[in-house]
Design a protein around this motif. Sequence first.
Motif, PDB file in Angstrom:
ATOM      1  N   ARG A  46       0.845  -1.189   0.000  1.00 47.28           N
ATOM      2  CA  ARG A  46       0.000   0.000   0.000  1.00 47.28           C
ATOM      3  C   ARG A  46       0.885   1.245   0.000  1.00 47.28           C
ATOM      4  O   ARG A  46       1.740   1.404   0.863  1.00 47.28           O
ATOM      5  N   GLU A  47       0.640   2.118  -0.961  1.00 46.25           N
ATOM      6  CA  GLU A  47       1.393   3.359  -1.086  1.00 46.25           C
ATOM      7  C   GLU A  47       1.368   4.129   0.234  1.00 46.25           C
ATOM      8  O   GLU A  47       0.336   4.240   0.886  1.00 46.25           O
ATOM      9  N   GLY A  48       2.541   4.636   0.626  1.00 45.74           N
ATOM     10  CA  GLY A  48       2.643   5.450   1.831  1.00 45.74           C
ATOM     11  C   GLY A  48       2.956   4.677   3.101  1.00 45.74           C
ATOM     12  O   GLY A  48       3.378   5.258   4.098  1.00 45.74           O
ATOM     13  N   ARG A  65       0.012   0.876  -8.889  1.00 51.94           N
ATOM     14  CA  ARG A  65      -0.730   2.145  -8.966  1.00 51.94           C
ATOM     15  C   ARG A  65      -0.063   3.208  -8.111  1.00 51.94           C
ATOM     16  O   ARG A  65       0.420   2.925  -7.030  1.00 51.94           O
ATOM     17  N   ARG A  66      -0.102   4.437  -8.610  1.00 52.96           N
ATOM     18  CA  ARG A  66       0.293   5.613  -7.832  1.00 52.96           C
ATOM     19  C   ARG A  66      -0.951   6.465  -7.719  1.00 52.96           C
ATOM     20  O   ARG A  66      -1.455   6.955  -8.724  1.00 52.96           O
ATOM     21  N   GLY A  67      -1.454   6.609  -6.518  1.00 51.53           N
ATOM     22  CA  GLY A  67      -2.726   7.301  -6.349  1.00 51.53           C
ATOM     23  C   GLY A  67      -3.784   6.516  -7.099  1.00 51.53           C
ATOM     24  O   GLY A  67      -3.939   5.319  -6.886  1.00 51.53           O
ATOM     25  N   THR A  68      -4.487   7.171  -8.002  1.00 47.49           N
ATOM     26  CA  THR A  68      -5.512   6.473  -8.790  1.00 47.49           C
ATOM     27  C   THR A  68      -4.999   6.073 -10.175  1.00 47.49           C
ATOM     28  O   THR A  68      -5.735   5.495 -10.956  1.00 47.49           O
ATOM     29  N   ARG A  69      -3.731   6.386 -10.465  1.00 48.01           N
ATOM     30  CA  ARG A  69      -3.173   6.132 -11.794  1.00 48.01           C
ATOM     31  C   ARG A  69      -2.420   4.794 -11.842  1.00 48.01           C
ATOM     32  O   ARG A  69      -1.567   4.519 -11.014  1.00 48.01           O
ATOM     33  N   THR A  94       1.032   1.403  -4.758  1.00 46.56           N
ATOM     34  CA  THR A  94       0.186   0.304  -4.292  1.00 46.56           C
ATOM     35  C   THR A  94       0.297  -0.807  -5.324  1.00 46.56           C
ATOM     36  O   THR A  94       0.309  -0.548  -6.531  1.00 46.56           O
ATOM     37  N   GLU A 140       6.750  11.018 -14.169  1.00 41.75           N
ATOM     38  CA  GLU A 140       6.239  12.214 -13.499  1.00 41.75           C
ATOM     39  C   GLU A 140       6.351  13.442 -14.395  1.00 41.75           C
ATOM     40  O   GLU A 140       5.463  14.277 -14.459  1.00 41.75           O
TER      41      GLU A 140
END
Length: 145
Positions: A46-48, A65-69, A94, A140
């Motif tokens: 999980r991211e973060g 995934r990064r955020g919703t992307r 994530t 990015e």
Amino acid sequence: MLLRADTKVELIRGLPLFELCSKRDLRRIAALAQERPLEPGTELIREGEPGTEFYVVVEGQIEVRRGTRRVANLGAGSFVGEIALLSRSPRTATVVATTPLVVLAIEGKSFVELLDSIPELWLKVARALAERVDADEAAEALSPA
């Protein structure tokens, strides 16, 4: 699927990350790796969150995934989770199983101790880490603000 030790060694030998390792080193890596079957939809990372494990995909597909992307779909032979373990920073993405999945999981402290004992492996992991960071920075730069 319960993998025998020699089967784990063969799987690990086929991964670019471990291609410079001796048979002895491959056996040490395999001894640390815990086989885990996972259902589709299972979140591996999980991211973060802090990183505690490194994963190698043996069978199946994962989505990163990064955020919703969505940033990547990966399959057998892929590995995830090394960045947070080595940088001691929060997870950068994530990772979710998109199919039935079999992974080899290596606990973070054991992975770092293993790297410390195999200098060639440190070099390979450092190169892989640099490639991922470069790819992330390029993505990015290209993404709309």
